[in-house]
Each structure stands twice: as C-alpha cells, then as structure tokens.
Design a protein around this motif. Structure first.
Motif, mmCIF file in Angstrom:
data_model
loop_
_atom_site.group_PDB
_atom_site.id
_atom_site.type_symbol
_atom_site.label_atom_id
_atom_site.label_comp_id
_atom_site.label_asym_id
_atom_site.label_seq_id
_atom_site.Cartn_x
_atom_site.Cartn_y
_atom_site.Cartn_z
ATOM 1 N N ILE A 135 -0.718 -6.850 11.346
ATOM 2 C CA ILE A 135 -1.601 -7.950 10.922
ATOM 3 C C ILE A 135 -2.835 -7.861 11.859
ATOM 4 N N GLY A 136 -4.068 -7.775 11.459
ATOM 5 C CA GLY A 136 -5.124 -7.827 12.175
ATOM 6 C C GLY A 136 -5.994 -9.048 12.117
ATOM 7 N N CYS A 137 -6.764 -8.943 11.114
ATOM 8 C CA CYS A 137 -7.942 -10.003 10.971
ATOM 9 C C CYS A 137 -7.212 -11.218 9.880
ATOM 10 N N GLU A 138 -6.253 -10.671 9.001
ATOM 11 C CA GLU A 138 -5.914 -11.586 7.878
ATOM 12 C C GLU A 138 -6.838 -12.184 7.003
ATOM 13 N N SER A 142 -8.830 -9.742 5.092
ATOM 14 C CA SER A 142 -9.213 -8.629 4.343
ATOM 15 C C SER A 142 -10.118 -7.727 4.793
ATOM 16 N N HIS A 143 -10.466 -7.717 6.272
ATOM 17 C CA HIS A 143 -11.523 -6.678 6.738
ATOM 18 C C HIS A 143 -11.064 -5.743 7.156
ATOM 19 N N CYS A 144 -9.934 -5.814 8.308
ATOM 20 C CA CYS A 144 -9.641 -4.621 9.036
ATOM 21 C C CYS A 144 -8.950 -3.663 8.446
ATOM 22 N N GLY A 145 -8.265 -3.892 7.638
ATOM 23 C CA GLY A 145 -7.355 -2.590 7.024
ATOM 24 C C GLY A 145 -6.122 -2.543 7.684
ATOM 25 N N VAL A 146 -5.791 -2.996 8.764
ATOM 26 C CA VAL A 146 -4.432 -2.690 9.370
ATOM 27 C C VAL A 146 -3.035 -2.970 8.642
ATOM 28 N N CYS A 147 -3.209 -3.744 7.454
ATOM 29 C CA CYS A 147 -2.164 -4.189 6.824
ATOM 30 C C CYS A 147 -1.979 -3.424 5.562
ATOM 31 N N LYS A 173 -4.585 -3.735 0.826
ATOM 32 C CA LYS A 173 -4.648 -4.465 1.964
ATOM 33 C C LYS A 173 -3.566 -5.784 1.733
ATOM 34 N N CYS A 188 -2.392 -8.242 3.298
ATOM 35 C CA CYS A 188 -2.500 -9.338 3.604
ATOM 36 C C CYS A 188 -3.554 -10.120 2.668
HETATM 37 S S1 FES Z 1 -4.799 -8.008 8.359
HETATM 38 FE FE1 FES Z 1 -7.014 -7.410 8.153
HETATM 39 S S2 FES Z 1 -7.233 -6.604 6.185
HETATM 40 FE FE2 FES Z 1 -5.240 -7.345 6.333
#
Ligand code: FES
Ligand code: FAD
Ligand code: FES
Lengths: 287, 158
Positions: free
Chosen positions: B40-43, B45-50, B60, B62
């Motif tokens: 989980i990064g940004c939560e 919907s921006h970073c894509g780590v999920c 994504k 999240c």
């Molecule tokens: S946590 Fe960043 S897009 Fe889902």
C-alpha cells in the motif's frame, strides 16, 4: 484509508438499480469506482448505500447499427481502445481513451462514470460535445434521450435526476469528409488535463461546413468553443483564421487557478490544443 | 453493517473471508489473508503499488472493494514463482537490476506479467505506456524497462 460505512448491493438489472435508487436514501451507483471510491476514502462523499452496476449485461458492449454506434455506459476505457468498431468508425473516442489515466485505471473506469461524474477534468464530456453524442437515460418512468449538448450544467451538476441511470451513449459513425483532432496537455502520464481539446470537422469541398470544438478543464464543466466554431464554419480554414479562432477560445475559457497553472496559462494552453486539433482534423478530413 | 461472506481464488487456491462492504481488496489480501507482498502506497489510486491481477486484468487493489472480488480470480506476486523457481519476469528484474528499495517491485512484477500476457512482443514505447500506472521512486525506470524487455525475450523462447 477507508470509507465511511455503507451497505452494498449488486444490482441484477437496470430496473433493480433504479428501484434501489428510489428506495434507499442517498444511494449512489458504483461503476468503475475510480472517481467515487477515492472521494469516499477522502470522505468528500459518504453515501450510505452503494449499488454496484458492474454485472448488468444491458450496460455493456459496443455495436454498430446503420451509422449509429451504441456504447454501453459500463464500457471501460480499455474496451473503448480495443474496439474495432470504434477504431474504424469513431477514432476520436479511441484516442481520447488512450490519454485517460493509466492502464490499471482504464481497466476499471467506465465511459458512463466519466461522463456523469461531473469533474471538469474528466475527458469524455468534451469529447461527447465534439461528437454531438446522444445519451440514453433510464429512470422510473422509462427511457429518454438526452443530447450531450445541454447535459453538462456545472461542476458535479448534470441534466440527470438522482434516480436515473445513463444506459448508453450513441454517436454517429465518422464520414469520409470528416476528420478529428485530439490534444490533451498533461503534466505527466496519468494526469488530468491542464487543458484538452477534441475537435470534429466536416469538409464540403475546401470549405469547413461544420466544426465542433470541445474544451476540457478550462471551465466549471466541459464546454464548446461556440464563437470559434462560428468563425470557422462555412470558411476555407487557413492559419490566419485558426489564429482568430484561438483568440475566441481564450475568451471562452474561465479556468480555475490551481497546481496545474494560472488561469491565463491554462487558457493559452487550451488555445494551443485547439490549434493543433484543428490542424489534425483538417488534414484527416482531406485525406 | 452486515458483513458479506466472499470466496475467490487467490493464486490458484480458494480463499474465504468475511468482509464489511467498505473493506478494500488490498486490506483483505494483506490483513485478512496475510499475504503482504502486495503493498500500500498512496491509497488514493495513484501509485500502483497495490496492483494485482483480477480476472486477468491489472487493477489497483486499493480501489476495488473486496466484495467485488467475490467469485473472481486474483493473482498477487506470491503466485508468480513455482516449485521450479522464479518466474521469468522475476528473474529478469534480478538480472537487470530492475529494483533498488524494492517497494514498488511486487506490483511491477504482477503488472509486467499481465502486460506481457497481453502483448508478448512489445516495443520500448509500448512497455513505457503499459507500465505507466506503476510509480517507482528509486530506479528512474530504465532498468525496469530493460527487465521487461528481457523477460519478454525469455518468455518468447520458453
Ligand atoms: S496504494 Fe497507491 S494506487 Fe493503490
Ligand atoms: C489516478 C487517476 C487518474 C485519472 N485520470 C483521469 C483522466 O486523465 N481523465 C479522466 O477523464 N478521468 C481520469 N480519472 C477518473 C477516471 O477516469 C474515473 O474512472 C471516471 O471519472 C469515473 O468513472 P467510473 O466508472 O470509475 O465511475 P465511478 O467512480 O464508479 O462513479 C462516478 C460517479 O458517476 C456516477 N455514475 C457512474 N456510472 C453511472 C451511470 N451509468 N449512470 C448514472 N450515474 C453513474 C456514480 O454514481 C458516481 O457518482 C482518473 C482517476 C484516477 C484514479
Ligand atoms: S525500487 Fe524503490 S520505489 Fe521502485
């Protein structure tokens, strides 16, 4: 980050969804969820009831009948991009979808959600204006048709009632004497537009018999640059005329200043997107 | 709020969970099922780590409700390697130094896997476009692109 509590219902049909919209107070439709869920996480929206419309077959699919293309409201951006019907008969929509967000978002985000959501940064509303699209909307009293022209009233404000659903979008197949242009300026891949402009142009010989210029993110909602259109209609378009149209575009813009730039900068960028889109549209209509 | 009983396939194995409607898929995967490869990064919907694979598409996690995965097929980074060893995509990230801190890597791998299923012989531009939903704050992306190119070659030979 988590949303407020809500009840979840997976709708089995359009009628089922409409009934829930009527019976459940402040219920909201859940399409791709890529505008709604982020807003709910930030608690900008706290609907107590979500109606998931992802499993309703009548909201899916793209088909061509005569010269009319019908696009189900739940068609995702990636489905728009992959559609052979659209690639052949409505390439503007394909090019616009390619510049929406990123691959993951495009797998979930729907054309219907993008149109109805009401953020001036959404790309499809201006595209709908340029395409002179028609919306099929269903409510408790049945279906009605609503032109895109006149649908977008303001930020989060459209010509659709709270118990109505956008079912499908109808656009005309592009003709041989028509050409499109689409330019969107963004700070980085996946970002909303600083300014964007879809253009649809029809030629009659060397003269422009019709042109529709949409503008994204330079007003409280998607708008058309009507004055610029009027200047170009019936004329043989050259660079001097495009310059005059660009001035009219700047006059039509009223963007909010934010991290993407000042109001003046955005208006000038909108004009530049229009210049480029008109040039592309002309070239495509000629060839 | 009434909880929903959901079941889905996670990396080929059936799993079940009791979830509130507002529970996000990433939370179910990490906290309920305790597979923490998905980050989980940004939560927002921006970073894509999920990023995970849901019914054969990168999403994504999240920004998908756990209830929406009911009856579905989910693939996370834990599902890539087999008893024979690392997946070609993972091996390529090792060989091409496609990571530094590693935070973005599980999602890069799952995304690269799906991207190469959809487009087995991509150009560099296509890779950049296809991977553009995944942010990396370390590598500058160059070696990630190289890793995807190398994985594409390996998978084509296989
Ligand atoms: S946590 Fe960043 S897009 Fe889902
Ligand atoms: C990182 C990121 C980048 C993005 N970049 C862009 C971009 O560049 N350009 C762009 O245009 N968008 C962008 N978006 C927004 C994205 O395209 C959304 O998917 C879209 O705005 C909403 O569509 P949705 O299907 O996700 O709708 P939802 O989020 O599910 O719904 C949005 C709203 O519309 C209503 N609604 C949905 N469908 C219907 C229907 N059929 N009838 C009536 N009401 C309905 C819902 O009730 C809700 O109020 C971005 C989003 C993210 C997360
Ligand atoms: S390797 Fe550190 S964020 Fe990508």
């Amino acid at each position: 980050m988590i949303t407020s509590q809500f009840q979840y219902h997976k709708a089995s049909s359009i009628e089922d969804a409409i009934q829930k919209l009527q019976n459940e107070e402040d219920a909201k439709l859940l399409a791709g969820g890529h505008s709604l869920l982020p807003m709910m996480k930030l608690r900008f929206a706290e609907p107590p009831y979500l109606i998931d419309i992802n499993d309703i077959p009548e909201l899916q699919g793209i088909d061509l009948q005569g010269d009319t293309i019908r696009i189900g409201a739940m068609t995702t951006e990636n489905e728009l991009i992959a559609s052979e019907i659209l690639q052949q008969h409505c390439p503007l929509l394909v090019e616009a979808a390619k510049l929406v967000a990123d691959p993951q978002v495009r797998n979930r985000g729907t054309i219907g959600g993008d149109i109805v959501h009401g953020d001036p940064g959404n790309d499809h509303p201006a595209v709908m204006l340029a395409l002179d699209a028609n919306f099929i909307i269903q409510g408790p009293d049945g279906k009605r048709e609503q032109p895109a022209n006149g649908f977008f009233l303001g930020t989060y404000w459209n010509e659709i009632a709270e118990d109505e659903i956008l079912v499908a979008i109808e656009v005309k197949a592009q003709k041989d004497n028509q050409g499109f242009g689409y330019h969107k300026l963004k700070r980085k891949t996946g970002d909303y537009a600083v300014a964007g402009s879809p253009v649809m142009l029809t030629l009659d010989g060397d003269k422009c018999s019709d042109i529709r210029i949409g503008l994204t993110n330079v007003a409280p909602m998607a708008i058309r640059a009507t004055e610029a259109e009027n200047l170009l209609k019936g004329q043989e378009i050259d660079s001097a005329l495009i310059e005059k149209a660009a001035e009219q575009v700047i006059a039509a813009c009223e963007p909010a200043e934010d991290l993407r730039g000042s109001s003046e900068y955005k208006s000038h960028m909108a004009a530049e997107m229009v210049r480029r889109s008109i040039q592309d549209a002309l070239q495509r209509a000629r060839s | 709020m009434a909880k929903h009983h959901i079941s889905f396939n996670l990396n080929g194995k059936p799993v079940e969970a009791l979830v509130e409607p507002r529970e996000l898929l990433v939370h179910t995967i990490r906290e309920n099922i305790q597979l923490t490869g998905t980050h989980i990064g940004c939560e927002t919907s921006h970073c894509g780590v999920c990023t995970v694979d849901l019914n054969g598409k990168s999403v994504k996690s999240c920004t998908v409700l756990a209830v929406q995965a009911d009856g579905g097929d989910v693939l996370t980074v834990e599902g890539l390697a087999t008893a024979e060893g690392l997946h070609a995509v993972q091996q390529a990230f090792v060989e091409e130094h496609g990571l530094q801190c590693g935070f973005c890597t599980p999602a890069m791998l799952v995304r690269a896997y799906r991207f190469l299923q959809d487009n087995p012989d991509p150009s560099e531009d296509e890779i950049r476009w296809g991977m553009s939903g995944n942010l990396c704050r370390c590598t500058g992306y160059q070696n990630i692109i190289k890793a995807v190119q190398s994985a594409a070659k390996k998978l084509q030979q296989a």
